[in-house]
Write a protein that holds these residues in place. Sequence first.
Motif, mmCIF file in Angstrom:
data_model
loop_
_atom_site.group_PDB
_atom_site.id
_atom_site.type_symbol
_atom_site.label_atom_id
_atom_site.label_comp_id
_atom_site.label_asym_id
_atom_site.label_seq_id
_atom_site.Cartn_x
_atom_site.Cartn_y
_atom_site.Cartn_z
ATOM 1 N N LEU A 276 0.849 -1.174 0.000
ATOM 2 C CA LEU A 276 0.000 0.000 0.000
ATOM 3 C C LEU A 276 0.891 1.233 0.000
ATOM 4 C CD1 LEU A 276 -2.640 -1.030 2.701
ATOM 5 C CD2 LEU A 276 -2.898 -1.137 0.215
ATOM 6 N N MET A 277 0.400 2.337 -0.540
ATOM 7 C CA MET A 277 1.215 3.549 -0.596
ATOM 8 C C MET A 277 0.338 4.779 -0.434
ATOM 9 S SD MET A 277 1.970 3.540 -4.667
ATOM 10 C CE MET A 277 0.640 3.144 -5.801
ATOM 11 N N ALA A 278 0.987 5.867 0.004
ATOM 12 C CA ALA A 278 0.305 7.147 0.163
ATOM 13 C C ALA A 278 1.350 8.244 0.126
ATOM 14 C CB ALA A 278 -0.470 7.191 1.477
ATOM 15 N N SER A 279 0.924 9.453 -0.229
ATOM 16 C CA SER A 279 1.789 10.620 -0.182
ATOM 17 C C SER A 279 1.392 11.438 1.050
ATOM 18 C CB SER A 279 1.629 11.460 -1.454
ATOM 19 O OG SER A 279 2.410 12.628 -1.378
ATOM 20 N N VAL A 280 2.321 11.592 1.978
ATOM 21 C CA VAL A 280 2.077 12.328 3.216
ATOM 22 C C VAL A 280 3.061 13.493 3.288
ATOM 23 C CG1 VAL A 280 1.960 12.211 5.729
ATOM 24 C CG2 VAL A 280 1.303 10.221 4.355
ATOM 25 N N ARG A 281 2.546 14.712 3.210
ATOM 26 C CA ARG A 281 3.387 15.913 3.204
ATOM 27 C C ARG A 281 4.501 15.789 2.160
ATOM 28 N NH1 ARG A 281 2.752 14.917 8.787
ATOM 29 N NH2 ARG A 281 1.282 16.356 9.786
ATOM 30 N N ASP A 282 4.111 15.362 0.975
ATOM 31 C CA ASP A 282 5.010 15.237 -0.173
ATOM 32 C C ASP A 282 6.114 14.209 0.031
ATOM 33 O OD1 ASP A 282 3.554 16.998 -1.639
ATOM 34 O OD2 ASP A 282 4.828 18.728 -1.213
ATOM 35 N N LYS A 283 5.879 13.244 0.894
ATOM 36 C CA LYS A 283 6.788 12.119 1.052
ATOM 37 C C LYS A 283 6.024 10.830 0.768
ATOM 38 C CE LYS A 283 9.615 14.402 4.607
ATOM 39 N NZ LYS A 283 10.786 14.619 3.732
ATOM 40 N N MET A 284 6.678 9.890 0.079
ATOM 41 C CA MET A 284 6.055 8.607 -0.219
ATOM 42 C C MET A 284 6.135 7.698 0.999
ATOM 43 S SD MET A 284 4.481 7.893 -2.981
ATOM 44 C CE MET A 284 4.547 6.134 -2.752
ATOM 45 N N VAL A 285 5.002 7.120 1.367
ATOM 46 C CA VAL A 285 4.946 6.158 2.462
ATOM 47 C C VAL A 285 4.483 4.821 1.884
ATOM 48 C CG1 VAL A 285 3.901 5.561 4.673
ATOM 49 C CG2 VAL A 285 4.446 7.955 4.160
ATOM 50 N N CYS A 286 5.258 3.770 2.100
ATOM 51 C CA CYS A 286 4.919 2.437 1.607
ATOM 52 C C CYS A 286 4.762 1.479 2.782
ATOM 53 C CB CYS A 286 6.014 1.916 0.676
ATOM 54 S SG CYS A 286 6.313 2.932 -0.789
ATOM 55 N N TYR A 287 3.727 0.653 2.746
ATOM 56 C CA TYR A 287 3.473 -0.336 3.790
ATOM 57 C C TYR A 287 3.426 -1.702 3.122
ATOM 58 C CZ TYR A 287 1.078 -3.005 7.407
ATOM 59 O OH TYR A 287 0.752 -3.959 8.332
ATOM 60 N N TYR A 288 4.248 -2.638 3.628
ATOM 61 C CA TYR A 288 4.328 -3.934 2.974
ATOM 62 C C TYR A 288 4.883 -4.990 3.932
ATOM 63 C CZ TYR A 288 9.119 -2.180 2.586
ATOM 64 O OH TYR A 288 10.360 -1.639 2.860
ATOM 65 N N THR A 289 4.638 -6.252 3.606
ATOM 66 C CA THR A 289 5.293 -7.353 4.301
ATOM 67 C C THR A 289 6.627 -7.616 3.610
ATOM 68 O OG1 THR A 289 4.129 -8.924 2.887
ATOM 69 C CG2 THR A 289 3.130 -8.402 5.009
ATOM 70 N N ASP A 290 7.575 -8.244 4.347
ATOM 71 C CA ASP A 290 8.911 -8.387 3.784
ATOM 72 C C ASP A 290 9.645 -9.546 4.444
ATOM 73 O OD1 ASP A 290 11.137 -7.872 2.264
ATOM 74 O OD2 ASP A 290 11.774 -6.099 3.383
ATOM 75 N N HIS A 291 10.735 -9.951 3.815
ATOM 76 C CA HIS A 291 11.633 -10.923 4.396
ATOM 77 C C HIS A 291 12.393 -10.255 5.534
ATOM 78 C CE1 HIS A 291 14.912 -13.793 4.842
ATOM 79 N NE2 HIS A 291 14.255 -14.637 4.081
ATOM 80 N N GLU A 292 12.561 -10.967 6.651
ATOM 81 C CA GLU A 292 13.141 -10.353 7.856
ATOM 82 C C GLU A 292 14.577 -9.863 7.625
ATOM 83 O OE1 GLU A 292 14.572 -14.631 9.807
ATOM 84 O OE2 GLU A 292 13.100 -13.371 10.827
ATOM 85 N N LYS A 293 15.313 -10.459 6.666
ATOM 86 C CA LYS A 293 16.689 -10.045 6.437
ATOM 87 C C LYS A 293 16.788 -8.687 5.759
ATOM 88 C CE LYS A 293 18.763 -14.650 6.311
ATOM 89 N NZ LYS A 293 19.552 -15.625 5.513
ATOM 90 N N ASN A 294 15.689 -8.185 5.245
ATOM 91 C CA ASN A 294 15.704 -6.850 4.631
ATOM 92 C C ASN A 294 15.498 -5.731 5.643
ATOM 93 O OD1 ASN A 294 16.300 -7.184 1.910
ATOM 94 N ND2 ASN A 294 14.190 -7.657 1.368
ATOM 95 N N ALA A 295 15.198 -6.081 6.883
ATOM 96 C CA ALA A 295 14.862 -5.061 7.883
ATOM 97 C C ALA A 295 16.003 -4.096 8.136
ATOM 98 C CB ALA A 295 14.445 -5.734 9.197
ATOM 99 N N ALA A 296 17.254 -4.568 8.025
ATOM 100 C CA ALA A 296 18.402 -3.719 8.330
ATOM 101 C C ALA A 296 18.974 -3.009 7.109
ATOM 102 C CB ALA A 296 19.495 -4.546 8.991
ATOM 103 N N VAL A 297 18.369 -3.215 5.915
ATOM 104 C CA VAL A 297 18.902 -2.620 4.696
ATOM 105 C C VAL A 297 18.654 -1.111 4.702
ATOM 106 C CG1 VAL A 297 18.719 -2.540 2.194
ATOM 107 C CG2 VAL A 297 18.616 -4.734 3.380
ATOM 108 N N GLN A 298 19.710 -0.328 4.427
ATOM 109 C CA GLN A 298 19.579 1.116 4.359
ATOM 110 C C GLN A 298 19.151 1.526 2.946
ATOM 111 O OE1 GLN A 298 20.033 3.314 7.000
ATOM 112 N NE2 GLN A 298 20.106 1.401 8.179
ATOM 113 N N LEU A 299 18.188 2.464 2.850
ATOM 114 C CA LEU A 299 17.735 2.921 1.545
ATOM 115 C C LEU A 299 18.710 3.939 0.979
ATOM 116 C CD1 LEU A 299 13.906 3.351 2.213
ATOM 117 C CD2 LEU A 299 15.178 1.338 1.463
#
Length: 299
Positions: A276-299
């Motif tokens: 799911l996604m939304a634009s909040v104060r001109d920032k993209m917000v994404c909500y999703y399920t993921d593999h636990e090993k991706n939790a520490a990945v820096q964008l």
Amino acid sequence: GNSGFVSLLNSPGDQYVGLLTGDLASKRLNRTPLKMTVLGVGLKVKWRKEVDLTKDGIQTELVDMMVDDRGRFYLLVREITIKGTNSGKIDYFVLQYAKDREEALRIELGEFEAAASVRLGIDINADGQLISSGFYTQVKKEGGQRAFIRVFDQNSGERIHASEINLDPEMLNADLTAKEIKGKADDLMRYPERNNLFRYKAIVPRSDGGSFLVGEEWRAVASSSSQRGMGSSSYNYYYHSIAVVGVDPEGNLEWTVKVPKRVRTDKEGGMTGSFLMASVRDKMVCYYTDHEKNAAVQL
């Protein structure tokens, strides 16, 4: 076989509601006409039309659709020539239907250079112009994938702006394991179109007149089995990383960001795999399920 479908659409300013009914199989249109209905305030019928888009020797596919705030209906169509000297030729165009016009306005989206696969959609920008945007893969080793946006005048169909940007190769297939990369290394070198392709999800407006073009790596893999002479098929759906492309107020593509995720499921659609996604104060917000090993990945 064919299956009936119904699509219900709101115009950007919620002035009109569009209803499309017909038959299709895997988005391919058969000889049954499409029926368009546009409803206004109080859900009163403003106009109806019935169209048949099929042609001999051509496979016609419905890619996207929308209704604008003037009550006009848009169909994004892909035509694939399957017979004759032009066999294999692919055309993308938009048909705009209106209450006071008998024939549709055809808006040509133009060519995609050496494209092996194109994933695109349509929308209306803040200036009321028609935009087509998405992602495509080029059939050549140095080509890779590109994001694009094309802007058209709604009344004439004239193209008034276009912009493209290469996606960083690091964005593609970066979520594969070392074993998976080794296993498909030859294919990735010789057939870049077999990479996971970012498919179009949406273009999200910002308050400055710019927007975010959003895509997602996606593919479906079929498998079959046989037991006691009975065959069966099943599918796995791969919802990998999210791509966000920044579009400035002039419609130019400026930057790309990858949001890494890795999901495999046997259920297509919904939050099981996608996001799911939304634009909040001109920032993209994404909500999703993921593999636990991706939790520490820096964008």
